[in-house]
Scaffold this motif. Structure first.
Motif, PDB file in Angstrom:
ATOM      1  N   LEU A  41      64.946  81.223  52.437  1.00 44.06           N
ATOM      2  CA  LEU A  41      63.796  80.590  53.065  1.00 44.06           C
ATOM      3  C   LEU A  41      63.088  79.605  52.140  1.00 44.06           C
ATOM      4  N   LEU A  42      63.193  79.789  50.840  1.00 47.23           N
ATOM      5  CA  LEU A  42      62.457  78.956  49.891  1.00 47.23           C
ATOM      6  C   LEU A  42      62.776  77.469  49.984  1.00 47.23           C
ATOM      7  N   PRO A  43      64.027  77.043  50.080  1.00 48.58           N
ATOM      8  CA  PRO A  43      64.284  75.607  50.132  1.00 48.58           C
ATOM      9  C   PRO A  43      63.605  74.900  51.297  1.00 48.58           C
ATOM     10  N   VAL A  44      63.308  75.597  52.344  1.00 50.14           N
ATOM     11  CA  VAL A  44      62.630  74.992  53.478  1.00 50.14           C
ATOM     12  C   VAL A  44      61.242  74.507  53.058  1.00 50.14           C
ATOM     13  N   CYS A  45      60.606  75.177  52.089  1.00 52.41           N
ATOM     14  CA  CYS A  45      59.261  74.851  51.649  1.00 52.41           C
ATOM     15  C   CYS A  45      59.250  73.898  50.451  1.00 52.41           C
ATOM     16  N   ALA A  46      60.389  73.599  49.874  1.00 50.27           N
ATOM     17  CA  ALA A  46      60.451  72.777  48.666  1.00 50.27           C
ATOM     18  C   ALA A  46      60.123  71.324  48.971  1.00 50.27           C
ATOM     19  N   LYS A  47      59.589  70.621  47.954  1.00 50.27           N
ATOM     20  CA  LYS A  47      59.250  69.218  48.094  1.00 50.27           C
ATOM     21  C   LYS A  47      59.899  68.460  46.945  1.00 50.27           C
ATOM     22  N   ALA A  48      60.470  67.328  47.204  1.00 48.90           N
ATOM     23  CA  ALA A  48      61.095  66.510  46.168  1.00 48.90           C
ATOM     24  C   ALA A  48      60.006  65.879  45.313  1.00 48.90           C
ATOM     25  N   VAL A  49      60.239  65.860  43.995  1.00 48.35           N
ATOM     26  CA  VAL A  49      59.298  65.270  43.051  1.00 48.35           C
ATOM     27  C   VAL A  49      60.031  64.174  42.293  1.00 48.35           C
ATOM     28  N   GLU A  50      59.403  63.018  42.188  1.00 49.35           N
ATOM     29  CA  GLU A  50      60.012  61.904  41.479  1.00 49.35           C
ATOM     30  C   GLU A  50      59.588  61.959  40.014  1.00 49.35           C
ATOM     31  N   LEU A  51      60.533  61.839  39.131  1.00 43.63           N
ATOM     32  CA  LEU A  51      60.276  61.862  37.694  1.00 43.63           C
ATOM     33  C   LEU A  51      60.439  60.454  37.156  1.00 43.63           C
ATOM     34  N   LYS A  52      59.395  59.934  36.515  1.00 39.97           N
ATOM     35  CA  LYS A  52      59.454  58.604  35.906  1.00 39.97           C
ATOM     36  C   LYS A  52      59.430  58.768  34.398  1.00 39.97           C
ATOM     37  N   VAL A  53      60.337  58.108  33.721  1.00 44.41           N
ATOM     38  CA  VAL A  53      60.431  58.172  32.269  1.00 44.41           C
ATOM     39  C   VAL A  53      60.403  56.752  31.728  1.00 44.41           C
ATOM     40  N   TYR A  54      59.596  56.514  30.695  1.00 44.89           N
ATOM     41  CA  TYR A  54      59.554  55.196  30.085  1.00 44.89           C
ATOM     42  C   TYR A  54      59.230  55.350  28.606  1.00 44.89           C
ATOM     43  N   GLY A  55      59.426  54.300  27.832  1.00 46.47           N
ATOM     44  CA  GLY A  55      59.155  54.331  26.399  1.00 46.47           C
ATOM     45  C   GLY A  55      59.378  52.958  25.800  1.00 46.47           C
ATOM     46  N   ASP A  56      59.327  52.914  24.482  1.00 47.97           N
ATOM     47  CA  ASP A  56      59.494  51.669  23.761  1.00 47.97           C
ATOM     48  C   ASP A  56      60.197  51.991  22.445  1.00 47.97           C
ATOM     49  N   LEU A  57      61.389  51.518  22.270  1.00 47.86           N
ATOM     50  CA  LEU A  57      62.155  51.732  21.059  1.00 47.86           C
ATOM     51  C   LEU A  57      61.869  50.570  20.126  1.00 47.86           C
ATOM     52  N   VAL A  58      61.378  50.870  18.914  1.00 49.30           N
ATOM     53  CA  VAL A  58      60.982  49.817  17.981  1.00 49.30           C
ATOM     54  C   VAL A  58      61.697  49.982  16.654  1.00 49.30           C
ATOM     55  N   SER A  59      61.628  48.938  15.873  1.00 48.27           N
ATOM     56  CA  SER A  59      62.188  48.960  14.528  1.00 48.27           C
ATOM     57  C   SER A  59      61.028  48.834  13.551  1.00 48.27           C
ATOM     58  N   GLU A  60      60.881  49.785  12.644  1.00 50.40           N
ATOM     59  CA  GLU A  60      59.811  49.736  11.649  1.00 50.40           C
ATOM     60  C   GLU A  60      60.233  48.794  10.524  1.00 50.40           C
ATOM     61  N   PRO A  61      59.335  47.931  10.082  1.00 51.31           N
ATOM     62  CA  PRO A  61      59.680  46.985   9.013  1.00 51.31           C
ATOM     63  C   PRO A  61      59.920  47.649   7.656  1.00 51.31           C
ATOM     64  N   CYS A  62      59.291  48.820   7.410  1.00 49.19           N
ATOM     65  CA  CYS A  62      59.425  49.500   6.118  1.00 49.19           C
ATOM     66  C   CYS A  62      59.619  50.996   6.342  1.00 49.19           C
ATOM     67  N   GLU A  63      60.093  51.656   5.310  1.00 49.89           N
ATOM     68  CA  GLU A  63      60.181  53.112   5.292  1.00 49.89           C
ATOM     69  C   GLU A  63      59.178  53.630   4.270  1.00 49.89           C
ATOM     70  N   VAL A  64      58.503  54.715   4.600  1.00 47.76           N
ATOM     71  CA  VAL A  64      57.581  55.337   3.649  1.00 47.76           C
ATOM     72  C   VAL A  64      58.412  56.164   2.676  1.00 47.76           C
ATOM     73  N   ASN A  65      58.187  55.945   1.384  1.00 48.68           N
ATOM     74  CA  ASN A  65      58.873  56.721   0.360  1.00 48.68           C
ATOM     75  C   ASN A  65      58.507  58.190   0.559  1.00 48.68           C
ATOM     76  N   LEU A  66      59.498  59.055   0.614  1.00 44.30           N
ATOM     77  CA  LEU A  66      59.263  60.478   0.872  1.00 44.30           C
ATOM     78  C   LEU A  66      58.338  61.124  -0.160  1.00 44.30           C
ATOM     79  N   LYS A  67      58.330  60.598  -1.376  1.00 50.70           N
ATOM     80  CA  LYS A  67      57.446  61.155  -2.411  1.00 50.70           C
ATOM     81  C   LYS A  67      55.975  60.871  -2.113  1.00 50.70           C
ATOM     82  N   THR A  68      55.696  59.854  -1.309  1.00 50.45           N
ATOM     83  CA  THR A  68      54.303  59.534  -0.985  1.00 50.45           C
ATOM     84  C   THR A  68      53.944  59.879   0.454  1.00 50.45           C
TER      85      THR A  68
END
Length: 188
Positions: free
Chosen positions: A31-58
């Motif tokens: 009986l449960l699927p009769v009551c179910a509702k579809a949900v839309e999932l939206k995923v977004y982001g931004d992949l970037v390149s960092e100009p420098c790396e932080v030295n692990l010692k600092t």
């Protein structure tokens, strides 16, 4: 004396549960699927390149003030600064020309812009500044540095400062202290 046995035979109890509950659970799940509702999932982001790396010692910095006489703050409300640096490596100046550093942490209520201390010491706070003396207020100030190709050092200083109120009331209390701040880098 007779002992009361609630479950004389565990196998019978399991069989009874299976024969009674399983058909009803199957019906419920049907009986449960009769009551179910579809949900839309939206995923977004931004992949970037960092100009420098932080030295692990600092990436985790420790600034030590060692021992300072509490009475010295009544004559000179600010201690000598302690130098520290954030080291950046593998900087690509084609991606960014400058970097801004800011610090976030708990602000001292009596000295806005300074980092609050915890511990036994009272009446003091920690200030941050550039090597040239430019104030870096906690949670709102920032300093800009020019990136160098390869490695760049961000030279900074920390100092202790007594609040005006604690100096006037002679309520600076000695003892150990510590504070934690997080540095944030923004490339331009």
């Amino acid at each position: 004396m007779q002992q009361l046995q609630l479950f004389p035979n565990l196998t019978e109890v399991v069989d009874m549960c299976i024969s009674y509950f399983c058909p009803r659970l199957v019906l419920l799940f049907m009986l449960l699927p009769v009551c179910a509702k579809a949900v839309e999932l939206k995923v977004y982001g931004d992949l970037v390149s960092e100009p420098c790396e932080v030295n692990l010692k600092t990436s985790e910095l420790l600034v030590e003030f060692y021992s300072i006489a509490s009475r010295s703050f009544y004559l000179y409300p600010r201690s000598n600064p302690q130098r520290f640096e954030i080291a950046l490596e593998n900087c690509d100046i084609d991606l960014a020309k400058t970097v801004s550093v800011s610090f976030s942490g708990d602000e001292d209520p009596l000295q806005p812009g300074l980092l609050a201390v915890t511990g036994k010491a009272e009446g003091i706070a920690i200030g941050l500044e550039t090597e040239q003396g430019e104030q870096l207020e906690i949670n709102r100030g920032k300093a800009r540095f020019t990136l160098q190709k390869g490695s760049t050092l961000l030279n900074l200083r920390a100092y202790l400062q007594a609040s005006k109120e604690n100096i006037e009331k002679h309520t600076i209390k000695e003892g150990e202290f510590n504070a934690v701040a997080t540095f944030n880098l923004t490339y331009d």
